[in-house]
Design a protein around this motif. Structure first.
Motif, PDB file in Angstrom:
ATOM      1  N   UNK A  18       0.840  -1.207   0.000  1.00  0.00           N
ATOM      2  CA  UNK A  18       0.000   0.000   0.000  1.00  0.00           C
ATOM      3  C   UNK A  18       0.872   1.253   0.000  1.00  0.00           C
ATOM      4  N   UNK A  19       1.577   1.544  -1.106  1.00  0.00           N
ATOM      5  CA  UNK A  19       2.453   2.720  -1.160  1.00  0.00           C
ATOM      6  C   UNK A  19       1.677   3.995  -1.476  1.00  0.00           C
ATOM      7  N   UNK A  20       1.039   4.559  -0.448  1.00  0.00           N
ATOM      8  CA  UNK A  20       0.223   5.758  -0.611  1.00  0.00           C
ATOM      9  C   UNK A  20       0.747   6.861   0.292  1.00  0.00           C
ATOM     10  N   UNK A  21       0.581   8.122  -0.118  1.00  0.00           N
ATOM     11  CA  UNK A  21       0.948   9.233   0.750  1.00  0.00           C
ATOM     12  C   UNK A  21       0.129   9.177   2.027  1.00  0.00           C
ATOM     13  N   UNK A  22       0.781   9.568   3.138  1.00  0.00           N
ATOM     14  CA  UNK A  22       0.113   9.453   4.425  1.00  0.00           C
ATOM     15  C   UNK A  22      -0.048   8.011   4.830  1.00  0.00           C
ATOM     16  N   UNK A  23       0.891   7.185   4.397  1.00  0.00           N
ATOM     17  CA  UNK A  23       0.721   5.741   4.425  1.00  0.00           C
ATOM     18  C   UNK A  23       0.397   5.157   5.791  1.00  0.00           C
ATOM     19  N   UNK A  24       0.994   5.681   6.843  1.00  0.00           N
ATOM     20  CA  UNK A  24       0.975   4.929   8.093  1.00  0.00           C
ATOM     21  C   UNK A  24      -0.441   4.726   8.627  1.00  0.00           C
ATOM     22  N   UNK A 182      11.030   6.987  12.934  1.00  0.00           N
ATOM     23  CA  UNK A 182      10.800   7.900  11.816  1.00  0.00           C
ATOM     24  C   UNK A 182      11.123   7.326  10.459  1.00  0.00           C
ATOM     25  N   UNK A 183      11.506   6.036  10.408  1.00  0.00           N
ATOM     26  CA  UNK A 183      11.858   5.448   9.108  1.00  0.00           C
ATOM     27  C   UNK A 183      10.627   5.181   8.249  1.00  0.00           C
ATOM     28  N   UNK A 184       9.443   5.434   8.783  1.00  0.00           N
ATOM     29  CA  UNK A 184       8.232   5.336   7.962  1.00  0.00           C
ATOM     30  C   UNK A 184       8.103   6.513   6.999  1.00  0.00           C
ATOM     31  N   UNK A 185       9.015   7.497   7.085  1.00  0.00           N
ATOM     32  CA  UNK A 185       8.943   8.695   6.237  1.00  0.00           C
ATOM     33  C   UNK A 185       8.922   8.347   4.753  1.00  0.00           C
ATOM     34  N   UNK A 186       9.637   7.301   4.356  1.00  0.00           N
ATOM     35  CA  UNK A 186       9.659   6.913   2.945  1.00  0.00           C
ATOM     36  C   UNK A 186       8.262   6.657   2.407  1.00  0.00           C
ATOM     37  N   UNK A 187       7.415   6.096   3.261  1.00  0.00           N
ATOM     38  CA  UNK A 187       6.056   5.800   2.827  1.00  0.00           C
ATOM     39  C   UNK A 187       5.212   7.034   2.624  1.00  0.00           C
ATOM     40  N   UNK A 188       5.521   8.116   3.342  1.00  0.00           N
ATOM     41  CA  UNK A 188       4.685   9.315   3.267  1.00  0.00           C
ATOM     42  C   UNK A 188       4.842  10.055   1.941  1.00  0.00           C
ATOM     43  N   UNK A 189       5.941   9.793   1.229  1.00  0.00           N
ATOM     44  CA  UNK A 189       6.127  10.432  -0.079  1.00  0.00           C
ATOM     45  C   UNK A 189       6.056   9.387  -1.196  1.00  0.00           C
ATOM     46  N   UNK A 190       5.352   8.284  -0.922  1.00  0.00           N
ATOM     47  CA  UNK A 190       5.293   7.182  -1.885  1.00  0.00           C
ATOM     48  C   UNK A 190       4.662   7.594  -3.207  1.00  0.00           C
ATOM     49  N   UNK A 191       3.653   8.475  -3.145  1.00  0.00           N
ATOM     50  CA  UNK A 191       2.969   8.869  -4.383  1.00  0.00           C
ATOM     51  C   UNK A 191       3.852   9.759  -5.269  1.00  0.00           C
ATOM     52  N   UNK A 202      11.898  -0.304   0.390  1.00  0.00           N
ATOM     53  CA  UNK A 202      13.349  -0.415   0.550  1.00  0.00           C
ATOM     54  C   UNK A 202      13.881   0.758   1.370  1.00  0.00           C
ATOM     55  N   UNK A 203      13.310   1.945   1.154  1.00  0.00           N
ATOM     56  CA  UNK A 203      13.735   3.114   1.913  1.00  0.00           C
ATOM     57  C   UNK A 203      13.491   2.942   3.402  1.00  0.00           C
ATOM     58  N   UNK A 204      12.341   2.381   3.758  1.00  0.00           N
ATOM     59  CA  UNK A 204      12.036   2.127   5.174  1.00  0.00           C
ATOM     60  C   UNK A 204      13.064   1.181   5.776  1.00  0.00           C
ATOM     61  N   UNK A 205      13.309   0.080   5.085  1.00  0.00           N
ATOM     62  CA  UNK A 205      14.181  -0.955   5.632  1.00  0.00           C
ATOM     63  C   UNK A 205      15.623  -0.481   5.744  1.00  0.00           C
TER      64      UNK A 205
END
Length: 446
Positions: A18-24, A182-191, A202-205
């Motif tokens: 689910x790579x969407x902005x505001x992902x978490x 804070x490594x969830x940041x990659x997901x917030x700019x997924x879109x 990969x960015x999160x990991x």
């Protein structure tokens, strides 16, 4: 490191599906399954927006602490003295913090094509800082006050909290948790990311792994290079490492290291604003927050400028709490880490109990190891939440009370009230939840 790497792997698994902005908050909603998706989605939406907005203010004050600590090194006679008990001193820190905030926000108003260069420049600064610390700093420390022995580094303990010995040791996670998060940041700019189902996960990991490995090396190095405890506790600057650099490298060299740290922190704060603005934009776009119609807009370049402006206003107001009480500001900032870690624990727990067999199309699917990893991530992050809401000094007084649990509770209540009063057809409708789950089992979102 071990448990936070597992946590990053759990988040990468969900992010890839689910790579969407505001992902978490979407991850939390979908991890809960159709029945409880809206409830947990609202809760985590409020948690995450509070946390990321608070990070920005905290970073700005950290940057200010590096700058004003030079006054202690050069023995500047500050009116009223250096210390949080002096209103003039707090006013100085507040003013510098607000200036750092303005610089970080201005960077976010630049054209988006510049962001890649900003990210690379930030990474370059951090690597220069790291290599200077592992090469120049230990040589200088050895030639000045001398390195500590391995016995001192690995066996010396100090209880400055008044807590029982076991909990005093557990409280050490307070500082490492602030770094490995804070490594969830990659997901917030997924879109805004190409091939997001792979790159965002990969960015999160890898951000968690890189932070953990380099942070561990730096921690061990600093333990060897830090002066004895009597010298450390005699330091009176807001950022003791500036004074430690001065003791090891000299006063003039400490200016260079301070400038390097300040530039890196400004870049770091600007990147935090990028992640936070995308998160707030996504939550507002879905109608959860007040002023959603305004916050959910983008400019002609597709950037959520209104969300950036909101972060500026919120962080600027939060920094104003430095003026009446440093304790109040510290409590607000410390509360910022609680919702993020709580969200990590919640997502892992929901994956374990509600949706252990979905998201199989994820590029980072955990396979047969998934349930033990969900359990480990959930339990460890619950422990970290307990540390973050714990008193830091015992016995507890009005001056040492940790307001983090009060603030966390209030934010959670706001989330519950939003869920209760927001019509089901307005946000996270049942068909949207089921459609997203079908995507995770069939077509990937690129």
């Amino acid at each position: 490191m071990f448990f936070m790497f597992i946590t990053a792997a759990v988040l990468a698994e969900v992010c890839s599906a689910l790579p969407l902005s505001g992902s978490i908050y979407i991850w939390a909603a979908e991890s809960a399954g159709p029945k409880y998706a809206r409830f947990f989605g609202f809760i985590v939406a409020w948690w995450s927006t509070t946390a990321w907005s608070t990070f920005v203010a905290g970073n700005c004050q950290t940057t200010a602490n590096y700058i004003v600590s030079q006054l202690a090194i050069w023995e500047v006679d500050f009116p009223g003295g250096v210390g949080n008990g002096n209103i003039q001193w707090r006013t100085l820190i507040w003013g510098v913090s607000e200036a750092m905030l303005i610089l970080s926000i201005v960077i976010n108003y630049l054209p988006p094509k510049w962001y890649s260069g900003i990210f690379r420049f930030s990474l370059g600064l951090m690597l220069v800082d790291f290599f200077l610390c592992v090469i120049w700093f230990p040589i200088a420390a050895n030639n000045s006050y001398g390195l500590r022995t391995a016995k001192e580094v690995f066996t010396t303990t100090y209880n400055g909290t008044g807590a029982p010995a076991g909990w005093n040791w557990i409280l050490s996670f307070l500082f490492t948790a602030g770094t490995l998060t804070g490594f969830d940041a990659s997901g917030h700019i997924a879109e805004e990311t190409k091939n997001a189902s792979v790159i965002a996960g990969r960015g999160i990991l890898w951000s968690a792994i890189a932070t953990g490995v380099l942070g561990f090396a730096t921690t061990i190095l600093f333990l060897f290079c830090t002066p004895d405890l009597e010298t450390v506790f005699a330091l009176n600057a807001p950022q003791p490492f500036v004074q430690i650099y001065a003791l090891a490298l000299g006063k003039r060299a400490s200016i260079f290291m301070t400038i390097l740290a300040v530039l890196g922190l400004i870049m770091n704060t600007s990147i935090a604003v990028v992640a936070a603005s995308r998160l707030i934009f996504a939550v507002a776009r879905d109608g959860v927050l007040p002023l959603s119609s305004w916050l959910g807009r983008v400019d002609e370049q597709g950037q959520p400028r209104n969300a950036v402006t909101l972060i500026f206003g919120f962080a600027a107001l939060l920094l104003c709490t430095i003026l009446p009480s440093q304790v109040a500001f510290t409590s607000l900032v410390s509360a910022g880490g609680v919702p993020t870690i709580a969200a990590y624990a919640l997502i892992a727990g929901l994956r374990l109990f509600c949706t252990p067999n979905v998201f199989k199309t994820s590029h980072f699917y955990l396979g047969k190891f998934r349930k033990p990893m969900y359990a480990a991530a959930a339990l460890f992050n619950v422990l970290i939440v307990a540390v973050l809401v714990s008193p830091y000094f015992f016995p507890v007084t009005a001056d040492t009370f940790n307001f983090a649990p009060v603030i966390f509770g209030a934010v959670t209540i706001f989330g519950v009230l939003s869920w209760w009063f927001t019509p089901k057809e307005k946000w996270l409708r049942q068909e949207q939840i089921e459609q997203a789950l079908r995507y995770t089992e069939g077509t990937r979102i690129e």
